[in-house]
Motif scaffolding. Sequence first.
Motif, mmCIF file in Angstrom:
data_model
loop_
_atom_site.group_PDB
_atom_site.id
_atom_site.type_symbol
_atom_site.label_atom_id
_atom_site.label_comp_id
_atom_site.label_asym_id
_atom_site.label_seq_id
_atom_site.Cartn_x
_atom_site.Cartn_y
_atom_site.Cartn_z
ATOM 1 N N SER A 296 2.349 37.426 31.744
ATOM 2 C CA SER A 296 1.201 38.285 32.017
ATOM 3 C C SER A 296 1.425 39.622 31.340
ATOM 4 N N SER A 314 -1.535 42.075 35.464
ATOM 5 C CA SER A 314 -2.636 41.117 35.453
ATOM 6 C C SER A 314 -3.057 40.732 36.863
ATOM 7 N N ARG A 324 -8.712 36.910 35.384
ATOM 8 C CA ARG A 324 -7.382 37.362 34.986
ATOM 9 C C ARG A 324 -7.440 37.936 33.576
ATOM 10 N N TYR A 326 -5.418 39.180 30.117
ATOM 11 C CA TYR A 326 -4.211 39.187 29.296
ATOM 12 C C TYR A 326 -4.499 40.125 28.128
#
Length: 398
Positions: A296, A314, A324, A326
């Motif tokens: 992450s 994250s 989420r 990245y």
Amino acid sequence: RRGGCGRSPQAGMAAEDEAELSLLECRVCFEPYGPDGQRRPLNLPCGHVLCRGCVGALAGAERQRLECPFCRRLCGPAETSECRPLLQLLELLGPAGGGLASALGRSGGGAAEAAPAGLGLRLCLGGWGSLVNPTGVAACPGSGRLAVAHDGKKRIHVFGPSGFCLRRFGERGDANNDIKYALDVTVTSDGHVVVTDGGDCSVKAFDSEGRGVLAVREGFCLPWGLDATAKSEVILTDSEAGALYRLAADFQRGELKKCQMIRSRLVSPRAVAVCQSSGAVVVVEHLKTRGSSKGSTRVTIFSAEMDLIGQMDSFGLHLVMPSRIYATAVAFDREGRVVVTDVCSQAVICLGKPEEFPSFNPLISHGLSYPVGLTYTANNSLVVLDSGDHSVKVYSST
């Protein structure tokens, strides 16, 4: 068509078809990617993508280490991860095909319709054959030119405000000022182009004509991201050392004044940006998570005096955002807000000012494939480097 350095959003179908084919096939065996088996696309830690079959072939029978065929960085087969954007793209295309443009939401009226928050696609530069696996983009504060680092024979391309390629330099080679593998690029206020070279772990500076003026090798482990301050100093990350450096030089004379570590104990820091008004610094750290091959990211903000202002990984971002994140690139806009690229949602997201961090405001949510670079021009245009189709996309307020 190859070699075109500037094109409008309505580029010719031949160039678009070529970008589609280049994106959907392994650049080692030239076989098309597939969702299963040996043709499944995998990310190497350096960011390049190969099919599973080529990863296995390069690792050999013992399957201990392999060398990236593009940048020569070593890694283990266990360090690879699935290339989710390409897998999602293959799923969208389906067995019947359908075309890259429609899969990315660019059919019909084009990508300019896909950018919310009053942003429209004004210009699209590069494409496969002009840019090869681009890794960094920067805007010259004074001229409005864009410098792009990529994996071609001449590693740096400079584009004018209208989109034409004005200059190419930075030969691939072993000489002192040659560039083995450019990881990122920035442009100082006086027009010097500064590049991190992951091939020989150095920082190299060039004048506006592309002549090498300085090469700095101060015991870096892997210099990665960099950004210029308002005073033409350079803030850069060392990913393997977990450190942040401030580099001061007289670029006109080619003299290094100081290279000072200003922060340590970071976790694989890569992208970095400096706020031109406040001097605040934001860094994207890449964390390894147990049970996750990709790990992450964490966005960390420091004041100009390098005091910690705030950070969010994250998981924490997921608590205030619908998906989420990245993060692969970061920048400050004119008002001092933190903006990141997110390869999970293929989007550009504003996280707000440091004192209100993090907020959530999607700036671009369609039309991107694998955004890895980000910068703002002097007139506040948003520039996104999309390695998925080897292009630079310039967005302006509509």
